[in-house]
Design a protein around this motif. Structure first.
Motif, PDB file in Angstrom:
ATOM      1  N   LYS A 132      17.110 -49.419  16.858  1.00 38.77           N
ATOM      2  CA  LYS A 132      18.492 -49.158  16.442  1.00 38.77           C
ATOM      3  C   LYS A 132      19.132 -50.414  15.878  1.00 38.77           C
ATOM      4  CE  LYS A 132      21.872 -46.338  15.848  1.00 38.77           C
ATOM      5  NZ  LYS A 132      21.723 -45.266  14.838  1.00 38.77           N
ATOM      6  N   ARG A 133      18.871 -51.534  16.499  1.00 35.61           N
ATOM      7  CA  ARG A 133      19.457 -52.798  16.033  1.00 35.61           C
ATOM      8  C   ARG A 133      18.896 -53.177  14.658  1.00 35.61           C
ATOM      9  NH1 ARG A 133      18.330 -55.848  20.205  1.00 35.61           N
ATOM     10  NH2 ARG A 133      20.393 -55.705  21.169  1.00 35.61           N
ATOM     11  N   ASN A 134      17.586 -53.024  14.474  1.00 36.64           N
ATOM     12  CA  ASN A 134      16.958 -53.462  13.227  1.00 36.64           C
ATOM     13  C   ASN A 134      17.115 -52.479  12.080  1.00 36.64           C
ATOM     14  OD1 ASN A 134      16.110 -55.562  14.820  1.00 36.64           O
ATOM     15  ND2 ASN A 134      13.933 -55.363  14.342  1.00 36.64           N
ATOM     16  N   LEU A 135      17.137 -51.185  12.399  1.00 33.51           N
ATOM     17  CA  LEU A 135      17.119 -50.163  11.351  1.00 33.51           C
ATOM     18  C   LEU A 135      18.471 -49.487  11.139  1.00 33.51           C
ATOM     19  CD1 LEU A 135      13.702 -48.473  12.202  1.00 33.51           C
ATOM     20  CD2 LEU A 135      14.153 -50.215  10.471  1.00 33.51           C
ATOM     21  N   GLY A 136      19.392 -49.658  12.070  1.00 31.04           N
ATOM     22  CA  GLY A 136      20.722 -49.093  11.896  1.00 31.04           C
ATOM     23  C   GLY A 136      20.697 -47.580  11.737  1.00 31.04           C
ATOM     24  N   ASN A 137      21.343 -47.100  10.686  1.00 29.75           N
ATOM     25  CA  ASN A 137      21.466 -45.655  10.465  1.00 29.75           C
ATOM     26  C   ASN A 137      20.152 -44.993  10.066  1.00 29.75           C
ATOM     27  OD1 ASN A 137      24.190 -45.726  11.068  1.00 29.75           O
ATOM     28  ND2 ASN A 137      24.816 -46.032   8.929  1.00 29.75           N
ATOM     29  N   ARG A 138      19.118 -45.784   9.798  1.00 29.14           N
ATOM     30  CA  ARG A 138      17.816 -45.194   9.466  1.00 29.14           C
ATOM     31  C   ARG A 138      17.080 -44.720  10.722  1.00 29.14           C
ATOM     32  NH1 ARG A 138      14.908 -49.766   6.185  1.00 29.14           N
ATOM     33  NH2 ARG A 138      16.131 -51.036   7.643  1.00 29.14           N
ATOM     34  N   PHE A 139      17.554 -45.147  11.880  1.00 25.95           N
ATOM     35  CA  PHE A 139      17.003 -44.701  13.158  1.00 25.95           C
ATOM     36  C   PHE A 139      18.051 -43.864  13.870  1.00 25.95           C
ATOM     37  CE2 PHE A 139      16.285 -45.576  17.807  1.00 25.95           C
ATOM     38  CZ  PHE A 139      15.139 -44.819  17.923  1.00 25.95           C
ATOM     39  N   LEU A 140      17.765 -42.600  14.084  1.00 28.95           N
ATOM     40  CA  LEU A 140      18.684 -41.680  14.740  1.00 28.95           C
ATOM     41  C   LEU A 140      18.313 -41.544  16.213  1.00 28.95           C
ATOM     42  CD1 LEU A 140      18.962 -40.997  11.686  1.00 28.95           C
ATOM     43  CD2 LEU A 140      19.242 -38.615  12.341  1.00 28.95           C
ATOM     44  N   PHE A 141      19.269 -41.829  17.082  1.00 28.38           N
ATOM     45  CA  PHE A 141      19.095 -41.600  18.511  1.00 28.38           C
ATOM     46  C   PHE A 141      20.250 -40.710  18.952  1.00 28.38           C
ATOM     47  CE2 PHE A 141      16.973 -43.176  22.417  1.00 28.38           C
ATOM     48  CZ  PHE A 141      17.792 -42.555  23.356  1.00 28.38           C
ATOM     49  N   ARG A 142      19.908 -39.487  19.375  1.00 24.27           N
ATOM     50  CA  ARG A 142      20.918 -38.494  19.731  1.00 24.27           C
ATOM     51  C   ARG A 142      20.776 -38.135  21.208  1.00 24.27           C
ATOM     52  NH1 ARG A 142      24.498 -36.288  16.010  1.00 24.27           N
ATOM     53  NH2 ARG A 142      23.799 -34.125  16.284  1.00 24.27           N
ATOM     54  N   VAL A 145      21.162 -35.473  29.785  1.00 23.91           N
ATOM     55  CA  VAL A 145      20.097 -34.538  30.176  1.00 23.91           C
ATOM     56  C   VAL A 145      18.978 -34.456  29.140  1.00 23.91           C
ATOM     57  CG1 VAL A 145      21.657 -33.166  31.583  1.00 23.91           C
ATOM     58  CG2 VAL A 145      21.318 -32.550  29.175  1.00 23.91           C
ATOM     59  N   GLY A 146      19.116 -35.195  28.050  1.00 27.98           N
ATOM     60  CA  GLY A 146      18.066 -35.200  27.045  1.00 27.98           C
ATOM     61  C   GLY A 146      18.417 -36.125  25.898  1.00 27.98           C
ATOM     62  N   PHE A 147      17.404 -36.524  25.143  1.00 30.43           N
ATOM     63  CA  PHE A 147      17.647 -37.314  23.935  1.00 30.43           C
ATOM     64  C   PHE A 147      16.578 -36.989  22.898  1.00 30.43           C
ATOM     65  CE2 PHE A 147      14.648 -40.134  26.116  1.00 30.43           C
ATOM     66  CZ  PHE A 147      13.815 -40.536  25.079  1.00 30.43           C
ATOM     67  N   SER A 148      16.895 -37.290  21.655  1.00 33.26           N
ATOM     68  CA  SER A 148      15.930 -37.140  20.566  1.00 33.26           C
ATOM     69  C   SER A 148      16.033 -38.355  19.664  1.00 33.26           C
ATOM     70  CB  SER A 148      16.195 -35.863  19.752  1.00 33.26           C
ATOM     71  OG  SER A 148      17.385 -35.995  18.991  1.00 33.26           O
ATOM     72  N   THR A 149      14.927 -38.697  19.026  1.00 34.22           N
ATOM     73  CA  THR A 149      14.931 -39.783  18.046  1.00 34.22           C
ATOM     74  C   THR A 149      14.290 -39.310  16.757  1.00 34.22           C
ATOM     75  OG1 THR A 149      12.759 -40.787  18.498  1.00 34.22           O
ATOM     76  CG2 THR A 149      14.579 -41.406  19.963  1.00 34.22           C
ATOM     77  N   ALA A 150      14.691 -39.932  15.658  1.00 37.35           N
ATOM     78  CA  ALA A 150      14.110 -39.625  14.342  1.00 37.35           C
ATOM     79  C   ALA A 150      14.291 -40.830  13.444  1.00 37.35           C
ATOM     80  CB  ALA A 150      14.776 -38.399  13.723  1.00 37.35           C
ATOM     81  N   LEU A 151      13.433 -40.916  12.440  1.00 35.24           N
ATOM     82  CA  LEU A 151      13.512 -41.985  11.442  1.00 35.24           C
ATOM     83  C   LEU A 151      13.680 -41.382  10.054  1.00 35.24           C
ATOM     84  CD1 LEU A 151      10.766 -44.469  12.652  1.00 35.24           C
ATOM     85  CD2 LEU A 151      13.127 -45.087  12.167  1.00 35.24           C
ATOM     86  N   ILE A 152      14.525 -42.018   9.259  1.00 37.63           N
ATOM     87  CA  ILE A 152      14.656 -41.637   7.856  1.00 37.63           C
ATOM     88  C   ILE A 152      13.647 -42.461   7.069  1.00 37.63           C
ATOM     89  CG2 ILE A 152      16.183 -41.575   5.860  1.00 37.63           C
ATOM     90  CD1 ILE A 152      18.546 -41.369   7.835  1.00 37.63           C
TER      91      ILE A 152
END
Length: 389
Positions: A262-272, A281-288
């Motif tokens: 998140k620090r290095n990629l900013g908005n290109r790394f999605l953490f929800r 209760v849950g999380f998801s990650t994705a990369l643009i």
């Protein structure tokens, strides 16, 4: 050959990579080979796995090929392949209880699906494969690698690339298929989720609405670096729940890695994150990755997953995020193929190549690899018959 390889440089740390040379080859084409991504990964995991990098240069010092390697433990928790693999190597790290591990040198990325091991410029795809195979053979002779890795693995290639990647078989690699990558291509007519849902058959649209109904109590938030840091312990627990259900693994990301990404990629790394009554209760990650949204990881509280449809909600959320970001494709990866097909994803075969470091065990590797095949599943087609995806 457009350019003859003049020299090869092997690098032990991302900090030592000649940045200009690396970036000239990568040229923004693959986020997994960006220095920002590689730095985030190595900084978080260098005590748990090995990292190596290589660059090939032409005779006039033009960078031609870059490659990223990971030295990891393959962990077969169910001992599905343990008995066969035992015959291949004396360098087995562990063989106790229900856990079997063996060291593997991977050209690629064990935390992503797809062709994330190398890139080239100024030479043809065929020449690039031959060069990275030669480069890898040289790397394996280095003392720090030679006695550690029993098997070398190239992961993993899309169907349109195998006409080039099959050249690895000339270097005694064995090819095999693994579970498919589930891919959703976004239709030009989908401007929002209503458009997407309206293209579905009634049965699947009703199912999607049921997911939204069950998950309406959840609050979905985008996480910042600080959010990930503050919830690190909970994130590790949620992620561990998912990993416990896997039959095998090549390694484990940590909350620290998510922070770095998140620090290095900013908005290109999605953490929800999904919150229920102020509890994560849950999380998801994705990369643009260019015009592709690549879903990577989820963490779940399985005691609440079914009641609140947390995982299915994340699948729908991936679709929604892809539409908002105007992506061309959504890559949902392996596992849970049935559920992923219910949101419209179609299977794409992925090919890998493996080789044992000794010739006789490499012959024994053939029947083992031939026994590995994609898992079977029932494919669902959710879209209307007159809808052309």
């Amino acid at each position: 050959m457009t350019h003859v390889v003049g020299k090869r440089k092997f690098i032990d740390s991302v900090d030592e990579i000649p940045q200009d040379d690396w970036n000239r080859v990568v040229d923004g084409r693959n986020i997994y080979l960006s220095l920002e991504y590689l730095t985030a990964l190595e900084d978080a995991l260098k005590d748990k796995m090995g990292f190596r990098y290589a660059i090939s240069y032409s005779e006039d010092d033009e960078p031609l090929v870059v490659a990223a390697y990971q030295l990891v433990e393959f962990v077969d928790k169910r001992r599905q392949y343990s008995q066969d693999l035992c015959s291949l190597s004396y360098h087995i790290h562990k063989k106790i209880a229900d856990v079997f591990t063996i060291n593997v040198l991977v050209c690629g990325n064990v935390f992503s699906d797809g062709e994330n091991g190398f890139l080239s410029r100024l030479i043809s795809p065929e020449e690039a494969v031959r060069e990275v195979a030669t480069m890898t053979d040289s790397l394996k002779k280095q003392p720090s690698i030679k006695e550690k890795a029993s098997i070398t693995l190239f992961k993993e290639f899309w169907p349109e690339s195998t006409k080039h990647s099959d050249i690895l078989k000339e270097f005694s690699y064995r090819d095999f298929m693994i579970d498919v990558n589930m891919v959703l291509k976004f239709h030009d007519s989908w401007k929002n989720m209503d458009d997407y849902l309206s293209s579905m058959k009634t049965k699947f649209r009703t199912r999607a609405k049921s997911v939204y109904s069950k998950s309406k109590s959840l609050e979905i938030k985008d996480f910042s670096v600080e959010d990930i840091e503050q919830n690190a312990e909970r994130i590790e627990w949620l992620f561990g729940n998912v990993l416990e259900k896997s039959d095998f693994s090549f390694g484990r990301l940590s909350a620290e890695a998510f922070v770095n990404l998140k620090r290095n990629l900013g908005n290109r790394f999605l953490f929800r994150g999904a919150w229920l009554n102020d509890v994560l209760v849950g999380f998801s990650t994705a990369l643009i990755n260019g015009d592709i949204l690549e879903a990577n990881f989820v963490g779940l509280d399985y005691d609440l997953n079914k009641e609140y449809a947390v995982y299915q909600m994340f699948l729908c959320d991936y679709v929604e995020q892809g539409l908002k970001l105007k992506m061309v494709e959504l890559h949902l990866g392996r596992t849970a193929e049935l559920m992923k097909s219910q949101v419209g994803a179609l299977p794409q075969n992925m090919k890998l190549y493996a080789k044992h470091r000794k010739s006789v065990p490499n012959l024994l590797l053939k029947p083992i690899i031939q026994s590995i095949s994609p898992s079977e599943f029932e494919l669902r087609i959710p879209f209307k018959e007159n809808f052309k995806s």
